[in-house]
Design a protein around this motif. Structure first.
Motif, PDB file in Angstrom:
ATOM      1  N   TYR A   5      10.647  -0.290   4.516  1.00  0.00           N
ATOM      2  CA  TYR A   5       9.333  -0.587   5.079  1.00  0.00           C
ATOM      3  C   TYR A   5       8.390   0.593   4.870  1.00  0.00           C
ATOM      4  O   TYR A   5       8.485   1.615   5.560  1.00  0.00           O
ATOM      5  CB  TYR A   5       9.489  -0.918   6.562  1.00  0.00           C
ATOM      6  N   PHE A   6       7.487   0.461   3.921  1.00  0.00           N
ATOM      7  CA  PHE A   6       6.476   1.488   3.681  1.00  0.00           C
ATOM      8  C   PHE A   6       5.380   1.297   4.712  1.00  0.00           C
ATOM      9  O   PHE A   6       4.467   0.495   4.553  1.00  0.00           O
ATOM     10  CB  PHE A   6       5.937   1.367   2.252  1.00  0.00           C
ATOM     11  N   GLN A   7       5.489   2.058   5.809  1.00  0.00           N
ATOM     12  CA  GLN A   7       4.740   1.767   7.028  1.00  0.00           C
ATOM     13  C   GLN A   7       3.438   2.537   7.164  1.00  0.00           C
ATOM     14  O   GLN A   7       2.416   1.985   7.565  1.00  0.00           O
ATOM     15  CB  GLN A   7       5.625   2.039   8.245  1.00  0.00           C
ATOM     16  N   SER A   8       3.442   3.817   6.894  1.00  0.00           N
ATOM     17  CA  SER A   8       2.306   4.663   7.248  1.00  0.00           C
ATOM     18  C   SER A   8       1.163   4.551   6.246  1.00  0.00           C
ATOM     19  O   SER A   8       1.364   4.351   5.045  1.00  0.00           O
ATOM     20  CB  SER A   8       2.755   6.123   7.339  1.00  0.00           C
ATOM     21  N   PHE A   9      -0.045   4.681   6.764  1.00  0.00           N
ATOM     22  CA  PHE A   9      -1.276   4.686   5.981  1.00  0.00           C
ATOM     23  C   PHE A   9      -1.410   3.435   5.108  1.00  0.00           C
ATOM     24  O   PHE A   9      -0.918   2.366   5.455  1.00  0.00           O
ATOM     25  CB  PHE A   9      -1.382   5.973   5.154  1.00  0.00           C
ATOM     26  N   THR A  10      -2.077   3.582   3.950  1.00  0.00           N
ATOM     27  CA  THR A  10      -2.422   2.446   3.083  1.00  0.00           C
ATOM     28  C   THR A  10      -1.686   2.623   1.764  1.00  0.00           C
ATOM     29  O   THR A  10      -2.174   3.283   0.845  1.00  0.00           O
ATOM     30  CB  THR A  10      -3.946   2.382   2.858  1.00  0.00           C
ATOM     31  N   ASN A  11      -0.519   2.015   1.657  1.00  0.00           N
ATOM     32  CA  ASN A  11       0.380   2.333   0.549  1.00  0.00           C
ATOM     33  C   ASN A  11      -0.121   1.886  -0.815  1.00  0.00           C
ATOM     34  O   ASN A  11       0.187   2.510  -1.826  1.00  0.00           O
ATOM     35  CB  ASN A  11       1.759   1.745   0.841  1.00  0.00           C
ATOM     36  N   THR A  12      -0.913   0.814  -0.877  1.00  0.00           N
ATOM     37  CA  THR A  12      -1.449   0.407  -2.171  1.00  0.00           C
ATOM     38  C   THR A  12      -2.734   1.161  -2.526  1.00  0.00           C
ATOM     39  O   THR A  12      -3.370   0.854  -3.542  1.00  0.00           O
ATOM     40  CB  THR A  12      -1.725  -1.111  -2.200  1.00  0.00           C
TER      41      THR A  12
ATOM     42  N   GLU B  24       0.399   4.471 -10.792  1.00  0.00           N
ATOM     43  CA  GLU B  24       1.660   5.023 -11.308  1.00  0.00           C
ATOM     44  C   GLU B  24       2.500   5.642 -10.195  1.00  0.00           C
ATOM     45  O   GLU B  24       3.725   5.543 -10.205  1.00  0.00           O
ATOM     46  CB  GLU B  24       1.379   6.060 -12.418  1.00  0.00           C
ATOM     47  N   GLU B  25       1.835   6.263  -9.230  1.00  0.00           N
ATOM     48  CA  GLU B  25       2.573   6.823  -8.089  1.00  0.00           C
ATOM     49  C   GLU B  25       3.141   5.695  -7.223  1.00  0.00           C
ATOM     50  O   GLU B  25       4.275   5.781  -6.731  1.00  0.00           O
ATOM     51  CB  GLU B  25       1.643   7.713  -7.259  1.00  0.00           C
ATOM     52  N   PHE B  26       2.370   4.638  -7.063  1.00  0.00           N
ATOM     53  CA  PHE B  26       2.842   3.477  -6.321  1.00  0.00           C
ATOM     54  C   PHE B  26       4.078   2.878  -6.994  1.00  0.00           C
ATOM     55  O   PHE B  26       5.071   2.564  -6.327  1.00  0.00           O
ATOM     56  CB  PHE B  26       1.718   2.439  -6.252  1.00  0.00           C
ATOM     57  N   LYS B  27       4.031   2.729  -8.302  1.00  0.00           N
ATOM     58  CA  LYS B  27       5.182   2.187  -9.044  1.00  0.00           C
ATOM     59  C   LYS B  27       6.414   3.054  -8.827  1.00  0.00           C
ATOM     60  O   LYS B  27       7.511   2.543  -8.596  1.00  0.00           O
ATOM     61  CB  LYS B  27       4.855   2.112 -10.531  1.00  0.00           C
TER      62      LYS B  27
ATOM     63  N   ASP C 173      -8.537  -4.685   1.865  1.00  0.00           N
ATOM     64  CA  ASP C 173      -9.396  -4.280   0.760  1.00  0.00           C
ATOM     65  C   ASP C 173      -8.685  -3.373  -0.238  1.00  0.00           C
ATOM     66  O   ASP C 173      -9.323  -2.799  -1.127  1.00  0.00           O
ATOM     67  CB  ASP C 173     -10.673  -3.602   1.288  1.00  0.00           C
ATOM     68  N   CYS C 174      -7.361  -3.273  -0.104  1.00  0.00           N
ATOM     69  CA  CYS C 174      -6.572  -2.476  -1.055  1.00  0.00           C
ATOM     70  C   CYS C 174      -5.512  -3.333  -1.744  1.00  0.00           C
ATOM     71  O   CYS C 174      -4.421  -2.870  -2.070  1.00  0.00           O
ATOM     72  CB  CYS C 174      -5.931  -1.288  -0.348  1.00  0.00           C
ATOM     73  N   ILE C 175      -5.831  -4.592  -1.928  1.00  0.00           N
ATOM     74  CA  ILE C 175      -4.978  -5.503  -2.692  1.00  0.00           C
ATOM     75  C   ILE C 175      -5.665  -5.755  -4.029  1.00  0.00           C
ATOM     76  O   ILE C 175      -6.807  -6.237  -4.070  1.00  0.00           O
ATOM     77  CB  ILE C 175      -4.764  -6.838  -1.941  1.00  0.00           C
ATOM     78  N   HIS C 176      -4.963  -5.423  -5.121  1.00  0.00           N
ATOM     79  CA  HIS C 176      -5.542  -5.569  -6.466  1.00  0.00           C
ATOM     80  C   HIS C 176      -4.521  -6.203  -7.392  1.00  0.00           C
ATOM     81  O   HIS C 176      -3.316  -5.978  -7.261  1.00  0.00           O
ATOM     82  CB  HIS C 176      -5.972  -4.195  -6.999  1.00  0.00           C
ATOM     83  N   ASP C 177      -5.010  -6.985  -8.347  1.00  0.00           N
ATOM     84  CA  ASP C 177      -4.122  -7.708  -9.258  1.00  0.00           C
ATOM     85  C   ASP C 177      -3.131  -6.805  -9.975  1.00  0.00           C
ATOM     86  O   ASP C 177      -1.974  -7.179 -10.182  1.00  0.00           O
ATOM     87  CB  ASP C 177      -4.941  -8.479 -10.294  1.00  0.00           C
ATOM     88  N   SER C 178      -3.563  -5.610 -10.356  1.00  0.00           N
ATOM     89  CA  SER C 178      -2.671  -4.733 -11.121  1.00  0.00           C
ATOM     90  C   SER C 178      -1.448  -4.321 -10.303  1.00  0.00           C
ATOM     91  O   SER C 178      -0.324  -4.255 -10.832  1.00  0.00           O
ATOM     92  CB  SER C 178      -3.432  -3.485 -11.600  1.00  0.00           C
ATOM     93  N   TYR C 179      -1.619  -4.078  -9.020  1.00  0.00           N
ATOM     94  CA  TYR C 179      -0.504  -3.724  -8.138  1.00  0.00           C
ATOM     95  C   TYR C 179       0.386  -4.937  -7.905  1.00  0.00           C
ATOM     96  O   TYR C 179       1.616  -4.836  -7.913  1.00  0.00           O
ATOM     97  CB  TYR C 179      -1.036  -3.178  -6.810  1.00  0.00           C
ATOM     98  N   LEU C 180      -0.239  -6.086  -7.698  1.00  0.00           N
ATOM     99  CA  LEU C 180       0.530  -7.303  -7.460  1.00  0.00           C
ATOM    100  C   LEU C 180       1.322  -7.722  -8.704  1.00  0.00           C
ATOM    101  O   LEU C 180       2.460  -8.193  -8.591  1.00  0.00           O
ATOM    102  CB  LEU C 180      -0.407  -8.436  -7.026  1.00  0.00           C
TER     103      LEU C 180
END
Length: 319
Positions: free
Chosen positions: A86-93, A98-101, A123-130
């Motif tokens: 569970y990536f809980q803290s702050f806004t993970n996306t 590349e760091e998210f990956k 507002d931090c949901i983007h197609d590239s991350y999804l």
């Protein structure tokens, strides 16, 4: 023992994975666009410097180290062998892609991790991350869900609490998440100053109409050295009573789609810096009171779930 009148998360996990599964909080250093000036500064008026990671291990530990230490604790205490990272803290996306990956891949290296839950903002949901997460899900055969901090559907309240987004961004995020087959979680605070019972009902209706899979209810807590904390100490806040909060939770449950899983009914805050939390009452006592009220009133999740698919036509169609 009172039979549950709503869909309980722990039971759902047991049924879904055919065994007990625990969530392991992962605490990463980070920020959010509502702090660094991208959409705002100072963050939400209730948020402190720790974000929501106060229950996790130190973010100086690597993801692998946090998973290892956390899972050993739960293995010894409860005999659990499978976990959700569970990536809980702050806004993970909000991390660079590349760091998210890298972070997501590191979490999947542990063979006991069968799922990933990612906490973020609408507002931090983007197609590239999804798109990356979809590839990861297919490659690793791992369950993924995305948690969105909505807090309320009342966009006037969202503005007052300096949330930095409105309802539209949440709707857009849910549609994009669902289009890729991920499960979604909505976080709601039922006692935000200014929100009324009408907002409570609309929260349940919007979440249900969008097909959200899980909901996590919070009771507002107030932390020192936040804007909300300063307002509280200066006597500028009017908070509802515990009885009213219980009434709001029951009403929310009644209007909620009976298929949605309720992950929790209220939350906790960082003990060392709290000014107000749960009316100085243990969270489990409040939970028990809510469940007893549901039983005594003979009410349940979805009792008033009759408002979708042309409610005004239904009476005519059955004639």
């Amino acid at each position: 023992m009172i039979k549950p009148r709503y869909r309980i998360y722990s039971k759902h996990l047991q049924e879904k994975f055919q065994q007990r599964v625990y969530k392991l909080s992962i605490n990463l250093p980070g920020t959010c666009p509502n702090r660094d000036g991208t959409v705002g500064v100072g963050g939400c008026i209730f948020c402190d410097e720790e974000g929501s990671g106060f229950e996790g291990l130190s973010n100086s530990l690597s993801i692998g180290e946090q998973i290892k230490e956390n899972k050993e604790f739960f293995k010894k205490r409860f005999g659990v062998t499978k976990f959700i990272a569970y990536f809980q803290s702050f806004t993970n996306t909000y991390l660079p892609l590349e760091e998210f990956k890298k972070n997501m891949l590191e979490a999947t290296l542990d063979e006991d991790v069968i799922g990933i839950s990612i906490s973020t903002r609408p507002d931090c949901i983007h197609d590239s991350y999804l798109d990356f997460l979809k590839e990861l899900k297919e490659e690793k055969n791992i369950n993924i869900n995305i948690e969105l901090g909505l807090q309320t559907v009342n966009y006037h309240t969202l503005k007052r609490i300096n949330r930095g987004h409105t309802l539209a961004e949440f709707i857009d995020a849910i549609l994009r998440i669902r289009a890729r087959g991920f499960e979604s979680v909505a976080h709601i605070i039922l006692n935000l100053p200014g929100d009324t019972m009408d907002d409570v009902i609309e929260n349940a209706k919007i979440i249900s109409s969008l097909g959200v899979d899980y909901v996590k209810l919070h009771s507002l807590y107030i932390v020192k050295d936040t804007k909300l904390g300063n307002m509280y100490e200066n006597g500028e806040l009017s908070l509802i009573s515990l009885d009213e909060y219980i009434e709001r939770v029951i009403t929310f449950i009644e209007y909620l789609d009976p298929e949605i899983i309720i992950q929790r009914l209220l939350g906790k805050g960082p003990q060392k810096t709290l000014l107000f939390c749960n009316w100085d009452t243990s969270w489990w006592k409040i939970k028990d009171r809510i469940e007893l009220e549901l039983f005594q009133r003979d009410t349940y999740q979805g009792k008033k779930f009759d408002y979708l698919n042309g409610k005004a036509l239904k009476a005519k169609l059955v004639k």
